[in-house]
Design a protein around this motif. Structure first.
Motif, short mmCIF file in Angstrom:
data_model
loop_
_atom_site.label_atom_id
_atom_site.label_comp_id
_atom_site.label_asym_id
_atom_site.label_seq_id
_atom_site.Cartn_x
_atom_site.Cartn_y
_atom_site.Cartn_z
N ARG A 41 0.84 -1.19 0.00
CA ARG A 41 0.00 0.00 0.00
C ARG A 41 0.87 1.23 0.00
N PHE A 42 0.88 2.08 -0.79
CA PHE A 42 0.25 2.37 -2.05
C PHE A 42 1.36 2.66 -3.04
N ASP A 43 2.20 1.63 -3.24
CA ASP A 43 3.45 1.84 -3.94
C ASP A 43 3.92 0.57 -4.64
N TYR A 44 4.53 0.75 -5.80
CA TYR A 44 5.26 -0.31 -6.48
C TYR A 44 6.74 0.01 -6.41
N THR A 45 7.56 -1.01 -6.15
CA THR A 45 9.00 -0.82 -6.14
C THR A 45 9.62 -1.89 -7.03
N PRO A 46 10.34 -1.53 -8.09
CA PRO A 46 10.56 -0.17 -8.58
C PRO A 46 9.31 0.38 -9.27
N GLY A 47 9.21 1.68 -9.27
CA GLY A 47 8.05 2.34 -9.86
C GLY A 47 8.28 2.82 -11.28
N ASN A 48 9.55 2.84 -11.72
CA ASN A 48 9.90 3.27 -13.07
C ASN A 48 10.80 2.23 -13.70
N PHE A 59 8.12 -10.40 -15.32
CA PHE A 59 7.86 -9.67 -14.09
C PHE A 59 7.60 -10.70 -12.99
N GLU A 60 8.29 -10.56 -11.87
CA GLU A 60 7.99 -11.36 -10.68
C GLU A 60 7.32 -10.42 -9.70
N LEU A 61 6.01 -10.56 -9.57
CA LEU A 61 5.19 -9.65 -8.78
C LEU A 61 4.93 -10.24 -7.40
N ASN A 115 0.55 3.73 -8.83
CA ASN A 115 0.87 3.45 -10.23
C ASN A 115 2.38 3.53 -10.44
N GLY A 116 2.81 3.13 -11.61
CA GLY A 116 4.21 3.19 -12.00
C GLY A 116 4.30 3.47 -13.48
N LYS A 117 5.53 3.52 -13.98
CA LYS A 117 5.75 3.92 -15.36
C LYS A 117 6.74 2.96 -16.02
N ILE A 118 6.41 2.57 -17.24
CA ILE A 118 7.31 1.78 -18.06
C ILE A 118 7.63 2.58 -19.32
N THR A 119 8.92 2.78 -19.56
CA THR A 119 9.35 3.44 -20.78
C THR A 119 9.97 2.39 -21.69
N VAL A 120 9.45 2.29 -22.91
CA VAL A 120 9.93 1.31 -23.88
C VAL A 120 10.68 2.06 -24.98
N VAL A 121 11.93 1.64 -25.22
CA VAL A 121 12.77 2.29 -26.23
C VAL A 121 13.16 1.28 -27.29
N ASP A 122 13.60 1.80 -28.45
CA ASP A 122 14.09 0.90 -29.54
C ASP A 122 15.40 0.28 -29.16
#
Length: 122
Positions: A41-48, A59-61, A115-122
């Motif tokens: 509660r109320f966090d994902y680690t890592p969040g980015n 992903f191992e959640l 929430n968290g963020k995933i950045t996908v790059v080439d």
């Protein structure tokens, strides 16, 4: 040892080496990267997270307290995160950009901020 027996042994040894070499080539695949994501509660680690397009990850959640959700709507990917269990989810991003993942199971007063963020790059 006669010539025929010697030729047979050489042929058998060559066949064993050829099969061993082929097996080594088939098994030598790159391992998928494992990313451990812990929810509480109320966090994902890592969040980015930063990922490469087309590169498979797992992903191992895990949850440290209550039942949580993991939802990455832009990729139609979701999973329940059950306390004290490891939920494994394979993911191969097929587009670039920045995408939000979020908890989609109500977990308390600040649930909307989880929430968290995933950045996908080439």
């Amino acid at each position: 040892m006669n010539l025929h027996a010697r030729a047979l042994r050489i042929t058998a040894a060559a066949a064993i080496l050829a099969v061993g070499s082929a097996a080594t080539y088939v098994v030598a695949k790159p391992k998928e990267r494992v990313i451990k994501i812990s929810a509480k509660r109320f966090d994902y680690t890592p969040g980015n997270l930063k990922l490469k397009k087309g590169e498979a990850v797992v992903f191992e959640l895990t949850s440290k307290d209550v039942l949580m959700g993991f939802n990455l709507p832009d990729f139609n990917l979701r999973a329940d995160i059950v306390p004290d269990k490891v939920m494994r989810v394979r993911f191969v991003p097929d587009k670039t950009g920045t995408f939000i993942f979020l908890c989609d199971i109500f977990c308390g007063t600040k649930h909307e901020e989880m929430n968290g963020k995933i950045t996908v790059v080439d």
